[in-house]
Design an enzyme around this catalytic site. Structure first.
Site, PDB file in Angstrom:
ATOM      1  N   HIS A 290      40.031   7.775  29.321  1.00 44.03           N
ATOM      2  CA  HIS A 290      38.986   8.075  28.364  1.00 44.03           C
ATOM      3  C   HIS A 290      38.550   9.540  28.536  1.00 44.03           C
ATOM      4  CE1 HIS A 290      35.096   6.514  26.235  1.00 44.03           C
ATOM      5  NE2 HIS A 290      35.388   7.737  25.895  1.00 44.03           N
TER       6      HIS A 290
ATOM      7  N   HIS B  17      28.366  13.082  27.805  1.00 41.60           N
ATOM      8  CA  HIS B  17      29.735  12.583  27.675  1.00 41.60           C
ATOM      9  C   HIS B  17      30.500  13.503  26.737  1.00 41.60           C
ATOM     10  CE1 HIS B  17      33.207  10.147  27.008  1.00 41.60           C
ATOM     11  NE2 HIS B  17      32.884   9.803  25.786  1.00 41.60           N
TER      12      HIS B  17
ATOM     13  N   HIS C 126      34.801  14.855  25.482  1.00 43.69           N
ATOM     14  CA  HIS C 126      36.260  14.708  25.569  1.00 43.69           C
ATOM     15  C   HIS C 126      36.849  16.094  25.829  1.00 43.69           C
ATOM     16  CE1 HIS C 126      37.005  10.505  23.712  1.00 43.69           C
ATOM     17  NE2 HIS C 126      35.729  10.601  23.995  1.00 43.69           N
TER      18      HIS C 126
ATOM     19  N   ASP D  45      31.081  24.300  45.687  1.00 40.33           N
ATOM     20  CA  ASP D  45      29.734  24.780  45.361  1.00 40.33           C
ATOM     21  C   ASP D  45      28.914  23.684  44.668  1.00 40.33           C
ATOM     22  OD1 ASP D  45      29.960  27.359  46.373  1.00 40.33           O
ATOM     23  OD2 ASP D  45      30.660  28.216  44.486  1.00 40.33           O
TER      24      ASP D  45
ATOM     25  N   TYR E 213      21.199  30.048  48.026  1.00 37.74           N
ATOM     26  CA  TYR E 213      21.703  30.522  46.745  1.00 37.74           C
ATOM     27  C   TYR E 213      20.596  30.416  45.708  1.00 37.74           C
ATOM     28  CZ  TYR E 213      24.672  31.045  42.644  1.00 37.74           C
ATOM     29  OH  TYR E 213      25.233  31.484  41.485  1.00 37.74           O
TER      30      TYR E 213
END
Lengths: 233, 233, 233, 233
Positions: free
Chosen positions: B173, B97, B99, B122, B231
């Site tokens: 958020h 998580h 910001h 991708d 890839y």
């Protein structure tokens, strides 16, 4: 472990590391190749290897028909595009592909980058072309090979010379740039990103900003290129 | 001081430090966790500890019911969200998580991030979903637990698979991302931030920029994922 | 060369250097002060001294009536504003002034920064106030002293508490921030710049982006502040 | 290898390296010169030499009629513009030219940069002027010499003093700045770039942002300049 391509690998390796140092890539989102015209092969970054782990010995040698000539690793997934360009454009020595931020934003906008100033004109006299996305059947077919075709078609349709315009945007994808060697193709990738940011900001400030006038385009391009150039040593 | 979770703490610690090195956090605005499926616990950053002070020994071990199993410090205030996701999504190994700036801007705009290009394709084939802000009673209740519910509801409503779409925006958020391990969840957080910036710039250049065509979405996703991927090594 | 204010000078010096390290200033465009309530003095950066040349011994000690108590150099030209705030706001321990880019852009726009998300609500529950430019006679008079008055008037008019809202924009000028000590005032300056950039981007993406709902403002602020806070150690 | 211009070369070299360190140039897109009024010569960066390779000994000494007085390398392609400014503006000691991003964006927009705040007014009281692109015959003629004429014409038409306004944008090209010495001209180039970014953001947030009021312009300029200034030591 000696290789006749040791110098070529080293050139390719250094150019790839330069790409990273210039802030043009995150993770593995880019690749540089360097050609050996005498042997009709090129050196290219292996696929998906992070720059911090990359070693000169990891560089893969491929011929223009995409056969691996030397190397333990799988070459970049974009190898066929490089091969097609080398095969069709005999005067280029290096190719760079990135997902640099501002160049991608223009590519995702499907717009050519207008020539707004002398920073642009110091390097090329045309708008930076944006090739349209390919037709579905070309995407579903030999995609990376067809990407090369798409670039050449774009140059043919816009009547551009690959020797004068050393960069292109692929619509919804990102930029390719090339030059006389790998280092020069990295340089052109950086120039493209800088010019793309300047053009972005210009249009935000003045949506009606005019294209650079022809006399300034000509003057600045000829300062740096051609027989009467007087820039550099 | 020996711990059966020493390696798990180390993995979690390194991923948290990577978050900082990638420019995705300032101060303590983010956290990474790493799961141990065998023991049904996860390691998570302690709350409010600056990255420059963080040590592997500070990492807290928590079970899926939010009980502290090991550690002197209070775990991240977002711990219950991590626990809820681990409990309900058995295939994920790490959660991040942040910001980060552009991801937050989209979250504050309460908009999904449209799939505009191959950098996006991708990594996933859908727009990056933005979960709406929660109802007041859920906010005032068990907030961080309910944040987990909100994410799962968003995926259910949009018919998305958490194994294919490894990132989400929480309206007003910021972003959560996950992956097979902690490092991959940090990688996905960086990809999200890069794609968020590119999408921002694209819409500024061309407010009518079209969504990436389906054939290109499919091609680029399948280059990197699934049984025919080609890839990487 | 021993001084009873050695520790205060050191605190002030370190906070000023942090300002520079966080990218909040170029050249000499900013200053931090730290107060000693017992002796009713504060330490402040000398005027116009580049950060690379700054030493702890250069820091100037000033009282709340702007008399220099200790120091060879002239104090910051903004000293009177600091003095006025310390005199009138007994609970603050440090003050920072910068010309950080996004905060200045909002100040030049003469707009409060709307509370768009939880990054903002983690730190304050109000829009970040922008004090209007002063009347001409106040500018032509005791300018820096009157700047302090202008800030307090803004807080009175908007019914804000300086203990809850630890930052302000001065219209057409830039931000001031404060806190329990000098380091916290630098922290608040960085938070302000981060939130200012996020709010800028949010309005570019969605000119109609809604203000954060009250329940989320309350929840996030109370996670970090007040008697039931559960963030940090 | 001793030279009477050793110190001048060193000053010029250090200012050029500073330009690079401040992020105002990529590759060779910029140059700084430093004048020796006693000998009517100036030191200038050689053309096209990358900053990482530049040595103080590479700096070229040129007189005001563009004759090379000392040096093995070709001087900057913009040398004639520097010479013209030194010849006509007797009070300046250094000149800097860059292609810094935000300054170029305003130049490409062919707009003066409005004075929106005190960061700007701390340095000059006027909008930062943008000289229009030259007439075609001047571009095709003695281009770099005529660039100097264009700058002086702009200052005459706008009734500006080069001693108060130490910077200009050349329409569709980029910024020139000057000052009492080379280092000060680099400083002014950085100030211009910072102010250009702030003005850009201000207009994006508030297209109707008002010009700074006259009393604030006067106050801030006089804090730093003139006989009653009280900024600095």
């Amino acid at each position: 472990m000696s290789s006749k391509y040791k110098d070529l690998k080293q050139e390719c390796y250094e150019a790839n590391m330069q790409l990273n140092a210039l802030g043009l890539v995150v993770y593995t989102f880019g690749n540089v190749s360097a050609v050996d015209r005498e042997n009709s092969v090129f050196a290219i970054k292996p696929s998906g290897v992070p720059y911090e782990d990359l070693k000169a010995d990891d560089i893969v040698i491929v011929d223009f028909d995409n056969n691996i000539i030397e190397g333990e690793l799988r070459p970049s997934s974009d190898t066929k595009t490089h091969a097609y360009l080398y095969k069709n454009w005999p005067e280029i020595g290096g190719i760079t592909h990135t997902h640099s931020t501002y160049a991608v934003a223009w590519a995702q906008s499907q717009l050519d980058i207008p020539i707004f100033g002398t920073t642009h004109a110091d390097h090329l006299t045309a708008d930076i072309p944006c090739a349209p996305p390919m037709a579905d059947e070309l995407i579903e077919g030999n995609y990376e090979h067809n990407t090369g075709i798409q670039i050449l078609d774009c140059f043919k349709n816009k009547n551009l010379s690959y020797q004068e315009v050393e960069m292109v945007l692929l619509g919804n994808h990102g930029p390719f740039a090339w030059g006389k060697n790998a280092a020069k193709s990295v340089y052109n990738s950086k120039v493209l990103e800088v010019v793309a940011e300047m053009a972005y900001l210009t249009r935000q400030i003045n949506p009606n900003a005019p294209r650079l006038k022809d006399s300034l385009i000509k003057k600045h391009y000829e300062r740096k290129h051609g027989k009467n150039s007087y820039y550099g040593q």
